[in-house]
Scaffold this active site. Structure first.
Site, short mmCIF file in Angstrom:
data_model
loop_
_atom_site.label_atom_id
_atom_site.label_comp_id
_atom_site.label_asym_id
_atom_site.label_seq_id
_atom_site.Cartn_x
_atom_site.Cartn_y
_atom_site.Cartn_z
N HIS A 114 -2.04 15.00 -26.42
CA HIS A 114 -1.92 13.64 -25.91
C HIS A 114 -3.09 12.74 -26.29
CE1 HIS A 114 1.53 15.15 -23.80
NE2 HIS A 114 1.75 14.00 -23.21
N ARG A 145 0.81 -1.23 0.00
CA ARG A 145 0.00 0.00 0.00
C ARG A 145 0.84 1.27 0.00
NH1 ARG A 145 -2.81 -3.21 3.65
NH2 ARG A 145 -4.52 -4.28 2.59
N ASN A 196 -1.92 17.91 -21.08
CA ASN A 196 -2.16 16.84 -22.04
C ASN A 196 -2.38 17.35 -23.46
OD1 ASN A 196 -2.00 14.69 -20.21
ND2 ASN A 196 -4.05 15.15 -19.47
N HIS A 209 6.89 8.32 -27.54
CA HIS A 209 5.84 9.13 -26.93
C HIS A 209 5.89 10.58 -27.43
CE1 HIS A 209 2.98 10.55 -23.98
NE2 HIS A 209 3.85 11.45 -23.57
N HIS A 240 -1.86 9.58 -27.91
CA HIS A 240 -2.06 8.24 -27.34
C HIS A 240 -2.74 7.32 -28.35
CE1 HIS A 240 -1.76 9.72 -22.88
NE2 HIS A 240 -0.59 9.57 -23.46
N LYS A 287 5.67 22.66 -14.70
CA LYS A 287 4.95 21.46 -14.28
C LYS A 287 4.67 21.49 -12.79
CE LYS A 287 3.93 16.79 -14.77
NZ LYS A 287 4.12 15.55 -15.51
N LYS A 311 2.31 11.08 -11.53
CA LYS A 311 1.49 10.13 -12.30
C LYS A 311 2.32 8.88 -12.55
CE LYS A 311 -1.70 12.93 -15.02
NZ LYS A 311 -2.14 13.19 -16.41
N GLU A 332 7.84 17.63 -25.39
CA GLU A 332 7.19 18.05 -24.14
C GLU A 332 7.67 19.45 -23.72
OE1 GLU A 332 4.71 16.18 -22.95
OE2 GLU A 332 5.22 14.03 -23.07
N ARG A 379 -4.58 20.84 -14.60
CA ARG A 379 -3.53 19.88 -14.95
C ARG A 379 -3.78 19.21 -16.30
NH1 ARG A 379 -0.31 15.43 -11.19
NH2 ARG A 379 0.98 14.71 -12.92
N GLU A 399 -5.67 16.31 -11.18
CA GLU A 399 -6.22 16.63 -12.50
C GLU A 399 -7.73 16.79 -12.51
OE1 GLU A 399 -4.05 14.83 -15.75
OE2 GLU A 399 -5.82 14.92 -17.01
#
Ligand SMILES: NC(=O)c1ccc[n+]([C@@H]2O[C@H](COP(=O)([O-])OP(=O)(O)OC[C@H]3O[C@@H](n4cnc5c(N)ncnc54)[C@H](O)[C@@H]3O)[C@@H](O)[C@H]2O)c1
Ligand SMILES: [Zn+2]
Length: 377
Positions: free
Chosen positions: A262, A135, A259, A279, A266, A241, A157, A199, A255, A251
């Site tokens: 993206h 955990r 993206n 990427h 993606h 960032k 993330k 980026e 935030r 997010e």
């Protein structure tokens, strides 16, 4: 502490070239250190190691280059490492399991620190392992690609890909420190450097026109890996960032602007098969698509679209969608995006250059037209 105290000129020199930023998240705040040859500095890691157990997660490319430097910092600890296969196609549950195997077989307890040493793929997987093992155990990010130094190592993330969608299994989990040794970029292949620049350019497009202009002026210095240019680009990117993450960690708003490109990107990564497009390459093409769509909505001018395409091209990045990915498949892949809310796909677009917005204020026809206009002529 350093084994030998630095002499005064050495100390000054270090202070000039070393930067420290803070990601301000209350009691989960953490530092980002940026500097050349940080991994050769003896006092850099130890303050962030909680207990005696440390697992370094790296991959078969990065481990031979930098694992020993990290190991040397931590003599006296119970130190183990796991070396993953290299590639986006291995960013999945099966590879993740080998990290859990290492943790369990070495009897690592709840006070363990996991160190992610590598690019974004290693960082995302090691981060998710840290978030979930017993955990949650401690995490330190040591990013070694430009992309991971300006983006993935900061902000918490973590996750892995699913066959049906990128980064679909994951958690928000912040590290205790991010250590960016810009010297590691010396060994980075050019194609990977360009991928990271996507980026960097993203931050300019979404938030900072002045920074975008600086990138345009300094693109050759960046491509030639000039130290001071890279250090500045990394610092401004991490600062941006860190600011965004501090205001919207999970997010729920702001935030999502990070993206830009993206959702389109993606779809390309998943559609072409993980690892075929890098990427940053997919994101670069995605940002061109977002720019085209923003022009279609009348928000930015066609000249500004051309300008966006031009800087990405100069950075060595692709700007056209892969011809083999049909419009229908594109739409299908985009519909599993995490920005789909109550069945509506929200897109990050450009209100102007330097100001991104998240919006569902577009028609399906406009989205279709954008995709159709993004293939090579
Ligand atoms: N968590 C986030 O917020 C976030 C943000 C952006 C991207 N990502 C993820 O990051 C991943 C992409 O990261 P990436 O571009 O770093 O890819 P990567 O981790 O695959 O690294 C790229 C390549 O460079 C090699 N490499 C790494 N460091 C090196 C060095 N110093 N010298 C020589 N070779 C080196 C790697 O072994 C790999 O072959 C994607 O999976 C993406 O989804 C996550
Ligand atoms: Zn990205």
């Amino acid at each position: 502490m350093p084994e030998q105290p630095a002499t005064q000129p050495e100390q000054q020199n270090r202070e000039q070239t070393q930067k420290q930023l803070i990601v301000d998240l209350g009691e989960r705040s953490y530092p980002i250190f940026i500097g050349d040859k940080l991994l050769d500095q003896k006092d850099i890691l130890l303050p962030y190691i909680a207990g005696n157990n440390v697992l370094i997660v790296s991959n078969e490319t990065v481990a031979p280059l930098y694992l020993d430097k990290v190991r040397n910092q931590l003599s006296g600890k119970h130190l183990e490492s796991v070396v993953l296969p290299d590639g986006e196609e291995y960013k999945n549950i099966e590879t993740l399991n080998t990290i859990y195997d290492a943790l369990l077989s070495h009897h690592m307890d709840r006070n363990t620190t996991i160190i992610a040493l590598g690019g974004g793929v290693v960082g995302d997987m090691a981060g998710f392992a840290a978030a979930t093992y017993q955990r949650g155990v401690h995490l330190i990010q040591i990013p070694t690609t430009l992309l991971s130094q300006v983006d993935s190592s900061v902000g918490g993330k973590t996750g892995v890909n699913h066959r049906l969608g990128k980064n679909m299994i994951g958690a928000f989990y912040q590290p205790r420190a991010v250590i960016i040794d810009t010297g590691t970029l010396e060994t980075l292949p050019d194609r990977e450097l360009s991928s990271g620049l996507a980026e960097v350019i993203k931050y300019g497009l979404i938030k900072d026109r002045d920074f975008l202009n600086w990138i345009k002026t300094n693109i050759n210095q960046l491509l030639n890996k000039e130290r001071s240019a890279l250090a500045y680009a990394i610092e401004i990117s991490c600062k941006t960032k860190a600011e965004v993450v501090a205001t919207d960690e999970k997010e729920s708003g702001q935030r999502a602007l990070l993206n830009l490109g993206h959702t389109f990107g993606h779809a390309i990564e998943t559609g072409m098969g993980y690892g075929k497009w890098l990427h940053g390459e997919a994101v670069a093409t995605g940002m061109c698509m977002a720019a085209r769509m923003s022009a279609l909505l009348g928000w930015i001018s066609p000249a500004e679209v051309d300008d966006t395409i031009s800087i990405l091209k100069q950075a060595g990045l692709p700007t056209e969608a892969p011809a083999t990915l049909s419009t229908e498949r594109f739409l299908e892949l985009m519909s599993v995006d995490k920005k789909v809310l109550n069945g509506v796909l929200r897109l990050v677009l450009l209100k102007e250059i330097g100001q991104a917005v998240i919006t569902d204020d577009y028609t399906q026809d406009q989205l279709l037209e954008t995709i159709q206009n993004s293939y090579p002529e």
